[in-house]
Scaffold this motif. Structure first.
Motif, PDB file in Angstrom:
ATOM      1  N   MET A 101      32.119  51.537  44.421  1.00 42.22           N
ATOM      2  CA  MET A 101      33.064  50.435  44.642  1.00 42.22           C
ATOM      3  C   MET A 101      33.460  50.363  46.106  1.00 42.22           C
ATOM      4  SD  MET A 101      36.934  49.852  43.196  1.00 42.22           S
ATOM      5  CE  MET A 101      36.527  49.450  41.513  1.00 42.22           C
ATOM      6  N   PHE A 155      33.008  46.609  38.787  1.00 38.51           N
ATOM      7  CA  PHE A 155      33.174  47.971  38.268  1.00 38.51           C
ATOM      8  C   PHE A 155      33.012  47.981  36.746  1.00 38.51           C
ATOM      9  CE2 PHE A 155      35.517  51.800  37.048  1.00 38.51           C
ATOM     10  CZ  PHE A 155      35.052  52.706  37.986  1.00 38.51           C
ATOM     11  N   ILE A 156      33.587  46.989  36.080  1.00 39.86           N
ATOM     12  CA  ILE A 156      33.447  46.888  34.622  1.00 39.86           C
ATOM     13  C   ILE A 156      32.001  46.628  34.242  1.00 39.86           C
ATOM     14  CG2 ILE A 156      34.071  45.486  32.613  1.00 39.86           C
ATOM     15  CD1 ILE A 156      36.825  45.090  33.907  1.00 39.86           C
ATOM     16  N   THR A 209      37.261  57.260  34.021  1.00 37.21           N
ATOM     17  CA  THR A 209      37.692  57.025  35.398  1.00 37.21           C
ATOM     18  C   THR A 209      39.206  56.887  35.488  1.00 37.21           C
ATOM     19  OG1 THR A 209      35.595  55.928  35.918  1.00 37.21           O
ATOM     20  CG2 THR A 209      37.438  55.528  37.418  1.00 37.21           C
ATOM     21  N   VAL A 210      39.784  56.163  34.544  1.00 34.83           N
ATOM     22  CA  VAL A 210      41.246  55.996  34.537  1.00 34.83           C
ATOM     23  C   VAL A 210      41.925  57.359  34.406  1.00 34.83           C
ATOM     24  CG1 VAL A 210      43.205  55.047  33.279  1.00 34.83           C
ATOM     25  CG2 VAL A 210      41.170  53.642  33.656  1.00 34.83           C
ATOM     26  N   ILE A 224      37.003  44.843  40.589  1.00 42.39           N
ATOM     27  CA  ILE A 224      37.230  45.306  39.215  1.00 42.39           C
ATOM     28  C   ILE A 224      36.171  44.731  38.286  1.00 42.39           C
ATOM     29  CG2 ILE A 224      38.823  45.180  37.258  1.00 42.39           C
ATOM     30  CD1 ILE A 224      41.116  45.237  39.315  1.00 42.39           C
ATOM     31  N   LEU A 261      40.033  42.277  44.987  1.00 40.56           N
ATOM     32  CA  LEU A 261      40.236  43.239  43.906  1.00 40.56           C
ATOM     33  C   LEU A 261      39.709  42.713  42.586  1.00 40.56           C
ATOM     34  CD1 LEU A 261      43.792  44.694  44.661  1.00 40.56           C
ATOM     35  CD2 LEU A 261      41.563  45.741  45.070  1.00 40.56           C
ATOM     36  N   GLY A 262      39.853  41.429  42.360  1.00 37.48           N
ATOM     37  CA  GLY A 262      39.302  40.853  41.131  1.00 37.48           C
ATOM     38  C   GLY A 262      37.795  41.016  41.063  1.00 37.48           C
ATOM     39  N   LEU A 322      34.744  53.896  31.858  1.00 35.10           N
ATOM     40  CA  LEU A 322      35.980  53.270  32.331  1.00 35.10           C
ATOM     41  C   LEU A 322      37.193  54.105  31.938  1.00 35.10           C
ATOM     42  CD1 LEU A 322      35.227  49.522  31.478  1.00 35.10           C
ATOM     43  CD2 LEU A 322      35.168  50.607  33.729  1.00 35.10           C
TER      44      LEU A 322
END
Length: 288
Positions: free
Chosen positions: A170, A47-48, A59-60, A44, A40-41, A56
């Motif tokens: 992703m 993705f950033i 998306t949130v 993410i 996940l790190g 970003l």
């Protein structure tokens, strides 16, 4: 909330089958936090790297749609059709100049006051006012207005679909990131090659958890979320296509009822009011 129910069912089936077949769930959970941190790190981080600050944030915010679904149900479509009916009827009977008090200042408009949800939806209210204002400026060629509206709606749709595309990207990367975590586990295992088989077996099993999680996260969680988000965005786009259809039909010279019917046909089937339902609503419409 179907997406949450589906996720719970997925996890029960995956981990339940592992447990009932004799798998050591304790060993799996012992390795999972570290593998998740790695996968996940990395996900993410990439993705950033691949998206702007605006993307970003978008998306949130868009992730809420995967849980809530479309913001527009039958009531919202009926309200929009009712408001548009009032405007096209007003323009047909009293001329486009009669629209000016409503489109120049929606906050004080008696028409928009009847439909506070539409007035609060700045995208929808601005779209209505902008194009009715163009009609008042003698830009009354239906093909020209249709072309301009189509291009704006296409631009907006592409922007709204970006979070879905980003999540799908992703998802495509997660299996490979799972392999990265697994390779790191193998490297750690090889550095302890002098350990007994029982220890090595546990370490190899922990390394394989990375591959398992990468695939599960990709195809079991992130990809379905991306698909769900895309479907919600596509459904919501019909709300704005409806505005385009009604205004263009009005510019073609159709009566208000026909213009509204052309918009009603664009409402998603599960939310579409019947002809009689909409007729009853618009006939009772009273706006000063």
């Amino acid at each position: 909330m179907l997406i949450i129910g589906g996720l719970v069912f997925l996890l029960i089936c995956v981990f339940g089958s592992f447990m009932f077949s004799g798998g050591a769930i304790g060993a799996l959970f012992a390795s999972m936090p570290f593998e998740l941190m790695s996968i996940l790190g990395a996900a993410i981080g990439t993705f950033i790297m691949a998206n702007s600050i605006n993307d970003l944030k978008h998306t949130v915010g868009a992730l809420k749609k995967t849980l809530k679904g479309s913001s527009y149900k039958k009531a919202e479509y009926v309200e929009m059709l009712s408001l548009l009916y009032f405007f096209v009827r007003l323009a047909s009977t009293r001329g486009v100049m009669a629209l000016e008090p409503h489109i120049e200042n929606p906050t004080s408009s008696s028409a928009f006051a009847k439909f506070p949800k539409i007035r609060a939806n700045h995208h929808a209210s601005n779209m209505i006012c902008d194009y009715l204002r163009m009609v008042g400026m003698n830009v009354d060629d239906p093909h020209q207005i249709d072309d301009v509206m189509a291009r704006e709606l296409k631009k907006t749709l592409l922007e709204e679909l970006h979070p879905s595309h980003a999540l799908q990207t992703m998802s495509d990367a997660l299996p490979a990131l799972g392999i990265v975590a697994a390779v790191l586990g193998v490297i750690k295992t090889m550095s302890h090659i002098n350990q007994p088989p029982s220890v090595l077996g546990e370490m190899i099993g922990g390394a394989l958890v990375g591959t398992f999680l990468g695939v599960l996260l990709a195809y079991g969680i992130v990809a379905p979320m991306a698909t769900r988000l895309r479907d919600v965005v596509m459904e919501e786009s019909k709300y704005f296509e409806l505005i385009r259809a009604v205004i263009v039909a009005h510019l073609h010279g159709h009566p208000p009822q026909v213009s509204i019917e052309s918009g009603r046909k664009l409402v998603p089937t599960q939310h579409m009011p019947s002809f009689q339902e909409l007729e009853t609503v618009i006939q009772s419409l009273e706006i000063a």
